[in-house]
Each structure stands twice: as C-alpha cells, then as structure tokens.
Write an enzyme that holds these catalytic residues in place. Structure first.
Site, mmCIF file in Angstrom:
data_model
loop_
_atom_site.group_PDB
_atom_site.id
_atom_site.type_symbol
_atom_site.label_atom_id
_atom_site.label_comp_id
_atom_site.label_asym_id
_atom_site.label_seq_id
_atom_site.Cartn_x
_atom_site.Cartn_y
_atom_site.Cartn_z
ATOM 1 N N TYR A 135 -0.163 -13.669 1.480
ATOM 2 C CA TYR A 135 -0.668 -14.647 2.457
ATOM 3 C C TYR A 135 -0.545 -16.079 1.950
ATOM 4 C CZ TYR A 135 -2.760 -10.511 4.543
ATOM 5 O OH TYR A 135 -2.955 -9.275 5.100
ATOM 6 N N LYS A 190 0.631 -1.051 -5.990
ATOM 7 C CA LYS A 190 1.895 -0.376 -5.654
ATOM 8 C C LYS A 190 2.851 -0.652 -6.804
ATOM 9 C CE LYS A 190 4.581 1.734 -2.603
ATOM 10 N NZ LYS A 190 4.406 3.154 -2.284
ATOM 11 N N ASP A 222 -0.487 3.803 -0.938
ATOM 12 C CA ASP A 222 -0.227 4.798 0.118
ATOM 13 C C ASP A 222 -1.118 6.021 -0.079
ATOM 14 O OD1 ASP A 222 1.272 4.852 -2.191
ATOM 15 O OD2 ASP A 222 3.065 5.695 -1.302
ATOM 16 N N ASP A 246 -6.842 -5.954 2.991
ATOM 17 C CA ASP A 246 -6.983 -6.224 4.423
ATOM 18 C C ASP A 246 -6.871 -4.911 5.197
ATOM 19 O OD1 ASP A 246 -7.079 -7.526 6.822
ATOM 20 O OD2 ASP A 246 -5.217 -8.635 6.597
ATOM 21 N N ASP A 250 -10.157 -2.266 6.704
ATOM 22 C CA ASP A 250 -10.292 -1.920 8.124
ATOM 23 C C ASP A 250 -10.286 -0.402 8.306
ATOM 24 O OD1 ASP A 250 -10.445 -4.528 9.001
ATOM 25 O OD2 ASP A 250 -8.968 -4.246 10.602
#
Ligand code: NAD
Length: 355
Positions: A135, A190, A222, A246, A250
């Site tokens: 971001y 990752k 993952d 993020d 959620d």
C-alpha cells in the site's frame, strides 16, 4: 482526555452517534470534538482529509472513527477518494499497529457460517502492520498514468516493501500482546515466493529470541487462510503484514457472525490511537437505521483501554454489550429466529440502559 470524533460517510454517522451516546454516559472528563472526513469532507472542502481534520486528530489523545467511502466517488482521482483519508491519518499519526480481536460471543454462535463447535469460545487477536507493504510502495503505475485511471493501459504495478525497523516494531507489539494472552504468536507471510516475506520471517525469528516465554511459529498466508476456517481456535495472536492482514482480518471477522460486531484499534508508539469498526461505510444500508453499532461501541471501549488508560470503563462497556446480547436484542445482521430485532438507535439505547 481529548477525543477527535470523525464519523465519515454512509452508516458512519449513525453508528458513531451511538458510541458517543455511550461515552457521554461515563463519568469521565472526555472532551469530544467532531470533524468531517472522507467523502463528506471532499464535498465540503475538496479533500477527504482536510488540514483542519488532520490537525484535530493529531492534537487528540484518540480518534473515534466511523467509516468512509461510497461507490459514487469511484471515478475521482485516487488521491481524492474517501479511503485516502484513512491512509493519510495512519501515515501522519504514525499508526503502525492494527489490533483486530475476533471474539465469538456465546449468544452469537449460531450467526457464524461455521459449525458452532469450531467457533464457540473463539478469541483470537490479529495484529496487522499498517504503514509498510504494497500500500505504500512505489506509486501505482506512475509511468503509465498519473490520474489514477488506466483506460487501455498495458501495464500497472505496485511494489511490496518492508524495512527491518518496521518489522521489528510490529514484532515487539505482537510478542508483548502474546505475553498478556496465551504466549503464542503465529507469524504469517509468503516467504516461499516473496523476498519481503523472507525478511519478515527472519526479523520475527530474531526478535522472538528476546521473548523466550512466547512460542513463535510461522505459516504461509494461503495456509493461514485455510486454517482460519478449518480450525480457527488453533490461533491465538496472529501477526502479519499490511495486505495479508487486511484480507485475513476480514476473513476472521466473519467467523464471529457479523462484521458489525468487530472493533479495531490502530496505535502509534506514543499510545495515541485511531479506533474504528472493522467494516466500511455500508452504502447499501446507509440511512435505513439498521446498521449494527456494536463494533463502534466496542471500539470506543478499546479506546478507553489503550489510549485513555480507563480499563474499568472499557470493561463496563463490554459487559453492557454482553448484556444486551443476552437480552436477545439483535440488529438485522445478527438476527436469528427467537431473538428481537432492533434498530441502530434502539441498540445504542439498550447499551446505555445496560450501563
Ligand atoms: P462494507 O464493510 O461497508 O460492507 C460489507 C457488507 O457488510 C455490506 O453488505 C454491509 O451492509 C454489511 N455491513 C457492514 N457494516 C455493517 C454494520 N455495522 N451493520 C450491518 N451490516 C454491515 O464493505 P464494502 O461494501 O466493500 O465497502 C463499502 C465502502 O466502504 C467502500 O467505499 C469501501 O471503500 C469503504 N470501506 C471503508 C472502510 C473504512 O472506512 N475503514 C473499510 C472498508 C471499506
């Protein structure tokens, strides 16, 4: 204790009004001042984060934030879109640690899409790094377009980056949070494909050596996404970078039944914080008086705990929320047969009464 109240757009104004009602009831010297942020600030001042709003936030002990955004602003140049206000506040206030507890309230076990036995008693804490990662990398596709739109573009890019000090400080936050809980941290990355993640993992291991009482394990993102729906109670503190956090936070929020229940805190190194529900401005239900205000009311409780040092008041609010759930009161997002459906304002009133 100075609080900047920034309701924002959509349901933001409706839910923040209920949290303010609850805060006003407490016998505390709270000084609250409101300002525009997001789309409504753009309409009034031509910018989603006007100078006056930023100044107010910076001069406050804490910010109580609603939500920003509406589909009607999707055509604006990216720097003028409502969501940029949150990024601006995070950056200017140095808010680097985002706490998102995912707690499944006993009374809402049936509201989850998972089997009750998987989530009954769930109490996990996701800690998301907020100021680095993709971001805040290279401006997106600057060489291709400058206005935030890429009609017909052949290529667009975003760079993912983390610096050692950024990872170190969030690692300390995670290990210290775990010391107050069950002394376990799962670091999610990752590293099998990303250099950024390899650095993340190496620094987590290094900092972990300073906390021998906390067990550290690592998981690829993952797999973490899978484990969160397969066996969420295996986690305790989960720490991860900005983008993975993020998405995973959620996902975790839905384990508990509704995103309308989940508070969040974003803190800087001085203890100043921004407190907001985990959800957005929900334009689809804005103005209907049906939004769940509990995530915002619980965010106000986190604000009392983390930035204002008022643990007892925080616990009183949390107990009041438990009580209204026990009474069977539900907004439409958490409604199930046999419970009583209430509006946003009625839910706020019920918390006030329980207090
Ligand atoms: P959203 O979180 O606003 O809504 C997702 C779904 O959850 C909707 O169906 C909505 O009705 C429901 N919902 C959300 N909060 C609820 C509540 N308190 N009570 C009952 N139901 C609730 O996400 P979205 O629809 O993807 O985004 C809408 C806008 O919000 C977009 O402009 C987006 O950019 C913005 N957004 C802002 C923030 C923020 O301000 N921090 C965060 C996420 C999204």
């Amino acid at each position: 204790m100075k609080i900047a109240v920034l309701p924002g757009d959509g349901i933001g104004t409706e839910i923040v009004a209920e949290a303010v009602k609850v805060l006003k009831l407490l016998d505390l010297p709270l000084e609250m001042e409101s300002a525009l942020v997001g789309g409504c600030a753009y309409e009034a001042h031509g910018h989603p984060l006007p100078e006056s709003t930023l100044k107010l936030a910076m001069a406050s002990d804490a910010v109580l934030f609603g939500a920003v955004g509406d589909w009607k602003y999707d055509k604006l140049d990216r720097p003028l879109r409502p969501e940029q206000a949150i990024l601006g506040l995070r950056k200017n206030m140095g808010l680097f640690a985002n706490f998102r507890p995912a707690i499944c309230y006993e009374q809402l076990v049936d509201a989850s899409s998972l089997k009750p036995e998987l989530i009954a008693g769930l109490d996990i804490l996701i800690i998301r790094e907020l100021t680095g990662d993709i971001y805040f990398g290279q401006p997106r596709g600057r060489r291709i377009a400058t206005d935030g739109h890429f009609p017909g573009a052949e290529e667009a890019f975003d760079t993912m980056r983390y610096s050692r000090p950024e990872i170190e400080r969030i690692a300390h936050v995670a290990f210290q949070a775990a010391q107050k809980r069950s002394k376990r941290v799962t670091s999610v990355d990752k590293n099998n494909v990303l250099e950024t993640s390899q650095l993340w993992k190496d620094v987590m291991v290094e900092i972990g050596q300073q906390y021998p009482d906390v067990a550290l394990d690592h998981m690829l993102v993952d797999n973490a996404a899978m484990q969160l729906v397969k066996a969420p109670k295996k986690f305790d503190v989960l720490v991860t970078g900005n983008m993975f956090g993020d998405i995973l936070s959620d996902e975790a929020s839905m384990l508990t039944g509704s995103i309308g229940m989940l508070p969040s805190a974003s803190l800087n190194s001085k203890g100043q914080g921004l407190y907001e529900p985990s959800h957005g401005s929900a334009p689809d239900i804005a103005g209907k008086g049906i939004a769940n205000p509990l995530a915002t009311i619980l965010s106000a409780a986190m604000m009392l705990r983390f930035s204002l040092n008022q643990e007892a008041a925080a616990q009183r609010i949390e107990a009041a929320v438990q009580k209204v759930l026990q009474q069977g009161l539900r907004t439409s997002d958490i409604y199930s047969e046999g419970t009583t459906q209430v509006s946003t304002v009625q839910m706020g009133d019920a918390v006030v009464k329980a207090l």
